[in-house]
Design a protein around this motif. Sequence first.
Motif, PDB file in Angstrom:
ATOM      1  N   ALA A  91       0.848  -1.212   0.000  1.00  0.00           N
ATOM      2  CA  ALA A  91       0.000   0.000   0.000  1.00  0.00           C
ATOM      3  C   ALA A  91       0.882   1.261   0.000  1.00  0.00           C
ATOM      4  N   TYR A  92       1.970   1.204   0.752  1.00  0.00           N
ATOM      5  CA  TYR A  92       2.918   2.339   0.830  1.00  0.00           C
ATOM      6  C   TYR A  92       3.512   2.604  -0.557  1.00  0.00           C
ATOM      7  N   GLY A  93       3.979   1.551  -1.228  1.00  0.00           N
ATOM      8  CA  GLY A  93       4.562   1.708  -2.567  1.00  0.00           C
ATOM      9  C   GLY A  93       3.529   2.229  -3.558  1.00  0.00           C
ATOM     10  N   TRP A 124      17.044  -4.644  -1.073  1.00  0.00           N
ATOM     11  CA  TRP A 124      16.181  -5.783  -0.723  1.00  0.00           C
ATOM     12  C   TRP A 124      15.251  -5.482   0.458  1.00  0.00           C
ATOM     13  N   ASN A 125      15.473  -4.373   1.185  1.00  0.00           N
ATOM     14  CA  ASN A 125      14.688  -4.208   2.420  1.00  0.00           C
ATOM     15  C   ASN A 125      13.253  -3.746   2.156  1.00  0.00           C
ATOM     16  N   PHE A 126      13.053  -3.029   1.027  1.00  0.00           N
ATOM     17  CA  PHE A 126      11.688  -2.664   0.596  1.00  0.00           C
ATOM     18  C   PHE A 126      11.605  -2.994  -0.896  1.00  0.00           C
ATOM     19  N   ALA A 147       8.434  -0.916  -2.446  1.00  0.00           N
ATOM     20  CA  ALA A 147       8.270   0.534  -2.234  1.00  0.00           C
ATOM     21  C   ALA A 147       9.462   1.357  -2.725  1.00  0.00           C
ATOM     22  N   MET A 148      10.680   0.801  -2.628  1.00  0.00           N
ATOM     23  CA  MET A 148      11.829   1.601  -3.054  1.00  0.00           C
ATOM     24  C   MET A 148      11.845   1.766  -4.579  1.00  0.00           C
ATOM     25  N   ILE A 149      11.268   0.781  -5.284  1.00  0.00           N
ATOM     26  CA  ILE A 149      11.135   0.924  -6.742  1.00  0.00           C
ATOM     27  C   ILE A 149       9.985   1.887  -7.034  1.00  0.00           C
ATOM     28  N   ALA A 150       8.873   1.682  -6.332  1.00  0.00           N
ATOM     29  CA  ALA A 150       7.677   2.478  -6.618  1.00  0.00           C
ATOM     30  C   ALA A 150       7.946   3.963  -6.444  1.00  0.00           C
ATOM     31  N   ARG A 151       8.670   4.335  -5.372  1.00  0.00           N
ATOM     32  CA  ARG A 151       8.781   5.778  -5.148  1.00  0.00           C
ATOM     33  C   ARG A 151       9.745   6.459  -6.117  1.00  0.00           C
ATOM     34  N   LYS A 152      10.651   5.686  -6.696  1.00  0.00           N
ATOM     35  CA  LYS A 152      11.501   6.263  -7.745  1.00  0.00           C
ATOM     36  C   LYS A 152      10.747   6.269  -9.084  1.00  0.00           C
ATOM     37  N   PHE A 196      19.788   5.796  -6.504  1.00  0.00           N
ATOM     38  CA  PHE A 196      20.188   4.602  -5.760  1.00  0.00           C
ATOM     39  C   PHE A 196      19.670   4.672  -4.337  1.00  0.00           C
ATOM     40  N   THR A 197      19.214   3.551  -3.818  1.00  0.00           N
ATOM     41  CA  THR A 197      18.960   3.427  -2.384  1.00  0.00           C
ATOM     42  C   THR A 197      19.810   2.274  -1.880  1.00  0.00           C
ATOM     43  N   GLY A 198      20.617   2.545  -0.869  1.00  0.00           N
ATOM     44  CA  GLY A 198      21.476   1.496  -0.332  1.00  0.00           C
ATOM     45  C   GLY A 198      22.502   2.090   0.610  1.00  0.00           C
ATOM     46  N   TYR A 221      11.952  -1.684  15.329  1.00  0.00           N
ATOM     47  CA  TYR A 221      11.794  -3.117  15.021  1.00  0.00           C
ATOM     48  C   TYR A 221      11.030  -3.394  13.733  1.00  0.00           C
ATOM     49  N   ARG A 222      10.496  -2.338  13.087  1.00  0.00           N
ATOM     50  CA  ARG A 222       9.891  -2.512  11.773  1.00  0.00           C
ATOM     51  C   ARG A 222      10.918  -3.187  10.857  1.00  0.00           C
ATOM     52  N   ASN A 223      10.482  -4.155  10.090  1.00  0.00           N
ATOM     53  CA  ASN A 223      11.373  -4.823   9.129  1.00  0.00           C
ATOM     54  C   ASN A 223      12.612  -5.402   9.826  1.00  0.00           C
ATOM     55  N   THR A 270      15.822  -0.947   8.170  1.00  0.00           N
ATOM     56  CA  THR A 270      15.462   0.194   7.329  1.00  0.00           C
ATOM     57  C   THR A 270      16.486   1.297   7.584  1.00  0.00           C
ATOM     58  N   CYS A 271      16.639   2.169   6.585  1.00  0.00           N
ATOM     59  CA  CYS A 271      17.623   3.253   6.741  1.00  0.00           C
ATOM     60  C   CYS A 271      17.187   4.262   7.788  1.00  0.00           C
ATOM     61  N   VAL A 272      15.866   4.317   8.057  1.00  0.00           N
ATOM     62  CA  VAL A 272      15.369   5.280   9.038  1.00  0.00           C
ATOM     63  C   VAL A 272      15.129   4.643  10.402  1.00  0.00           C
ATOM     64  N   CYS A 273      15.546   3.401  10.569  1.00  0.00           N
ATOM     65  CA  CYS A 273      15.374   2.737  11.869  1.00  0.00           C
ATOM     66  C   CYS A 273      16.158   3.480  12.941  1.00  0.00           C
ATOM     67  N   ILE A 284       7.410   8.057  10.067  1.00  0.00           N
ATOM     68  CA  ILE A 284       7.440   9.336   9.350  1.00  0.00           C
ATOM     69  C   ILE A 284       7.284   9.198   7.838  1.00  0.00           C
ATOM     70  N   SER A 285       7.370   7.970   7.310  1.00  0.00           N
ATOM     71  CA  SER A 285       7.416   7.816   5.850  1.00  0.00           C
ATOM     72  C   SER A 285       6.021   7.820   5.234  1.00  0.00           C
ATOM     73  N   ASN A 286       5.806   8.648   4.246  1.00  0.00           N
ATOM     74  CA  ASN A 286       4.567   8.582   3.441  1.00  0.00           C
ATOM     75  C   ASN A 286       4.784   9.346   2.145  1.00  0.00           C
TER      76      ASN A 286
HETATM   77  C1  SIN Z   1      14.621   2.752   3.608  1.00  0.00           C
HETATM   78  O1  SIN Z   1      14.966   2.001   4.500  1.00  0.00           O
HETATM   79  O2  SIN Z   1      15.428   3.076   2.735  1.00  0.00           O
HETATM   80  C2  SIN Z   1      13.222   3.280   3.469  1.00  0.00           C
HETATM   81  C3  SIN Z   1      12.454   3.305   4.703  1.00  0.00           C
HETATM   82  C4  SIN Z   1      11.098   3.955   4.528  1.00  0.00           C
HETATM   83  O3  SIN Z   1      10.681   4.274   3.406  1.00  0.00           O
HETATM   84  O4  SIN Z   1      10.448   4.167   5.535  1.00  0.00           O
END
Ligand code: SIN
Length: 490
Positions: free
Chosen positions: A114-116, A160-162, A165-170, A236-238, A287-289, A293-296, A450-452
């Motif tokens: 749904a997020y993607g 690989w973590n999303f 969604a990481m494809i969708a938002r780009k 790139f996301t990584g 603890y999400r994912n 996640t990069c924002v953890c 915070i992500s949307n």
């Molecule tokens: C990420 O880990 O790169 C994305 C995390 C997010 O969209 O909340």
Amino acid sequence: MLQHQGSGLQDKQLIKNFSYINGSWHSSESNLAVTNPATGETITEVGNAGVAETKLAIKAAKGAFKMWAAKSANERAGLMKKWFDLLMQHQDDLARILTLEQGKPLAEAKGEIAYGAAFIEWFAEEGKRIYGDTIPAPSGDKRIIVIKQPVGVVASITPWNFPNAMIARKAAAALSAGCTFVVRPATQTPLSALAMAELAERAGIPAGVFNVVVGDDARGMGEILTQHPDVAKFTFTGSTAVGKSLISQCATSVKKVSMELGGNAPFIVFNDADIDAAVQGAVMSKYRNAGQTCVCTNRIFVQREVVAEFTEKFTTAVAALNLGDGLVDGITIGPMISSDAVNGVDALVKDAVAAGANIVLGGQRDSAGETFYQPTILTGVSNDMAIASHEIFGPVSPIISFETEEEVIAMANDTEYGLAAYFYARDIGLIWRVAEQLEYGMVGINEGAISNAAAPFGGVKQSGNGREGSKYGLDDYLEIKYLCMGGLGK
Ligand code: SIN
């Protein structure tokens, strides 16, 4: 293999085994196994594409660019809206595929779909608002006009973590701006990307506009995506380390670049905070994912007066998480992506304990399997320990206590990263001071999620550049062109 794992799907055609280039599925000479991180079982195999297929995908995207850019924003939005609808109609199947290859619990995977999809819907609309400008000219016989145009072919590498969604938002921002798109998804999670391509095709997105190339030649394919003269922009996301090397590769042809890289998020709890809300926010953001996640949250700073209360309540909440295979009902935290990832986290925990930290919860691998690490809480951590300066990318919370606002701001900012930060407080003066002083691209204030799609996601310092989502997310996919109209005097 595939039949067994795909049997839970309502639409088995969503499992695709080949790269998607110029509207068709390309077989390759060799295959890559896609494994379920929870069980180690092979889900299916996917053709292992390489440099040749990457070049073909860029050629296809180049070939489709003029046609796609020439469509009206309404036409592009119509097709993207259909894609969004299909993604949401197949949310259950897409989530199942995602959990199978990535490991996150099914409910979280449904959330990611749904997020993607929300990015695709949001940018479909926002593409209609790509406005230009007129600027008063310095002399009466001239007019200055600014128009915005799509940059061209966009190439991307996603993690690989999303997997969705990481494809969708780009892709959403790129396609709505009128760009065409090539993605190399992570080899651990290609099935979500290919399922997105299947649905893009069903939505009527024309051949060449959205291309997915799956292959394990990271270096070779990366060099093409970052250096090919027909690619106008690379995203790139990584990790920060890989991002730096990709940026330097992009320099050879001066590509527009946007990077969403690593983080080391501080999560600060001040004395006057609502502690129950802070506990809830910390569980969500840490603890999400499984912490991947990069924002953890990476470091939890708690002010001295409330450290005991916070730690006790947080420990109770984290102990209630249910670790296991994400496909099983009631599981709230899944495996890590690999046993190597578990080894990295375990080494950081051992290092912290050797340096004087105490394990309050977890602190070890779990008997559920070699990719499982127990949700962990450490106290007695200091900001100079490796666990506080490295991106943990796993389910471990180091708690650091502090005395003053100045001290915690200094510790929070003492990192090369600047992606997300969080803090909980009620004093409005303190809230403004802290929000303004945190050197981060995103700050959650009394909020752990915070992500949307409507918000600008991105970092400062070595966490990257550019923004994804929101009206700002289009800028990276557009060129500004200045038209100077002269000779208008009598
Ligand atoms: C990420 O880990 O790169 C994305 C995390 C997010 O969209 O909340």
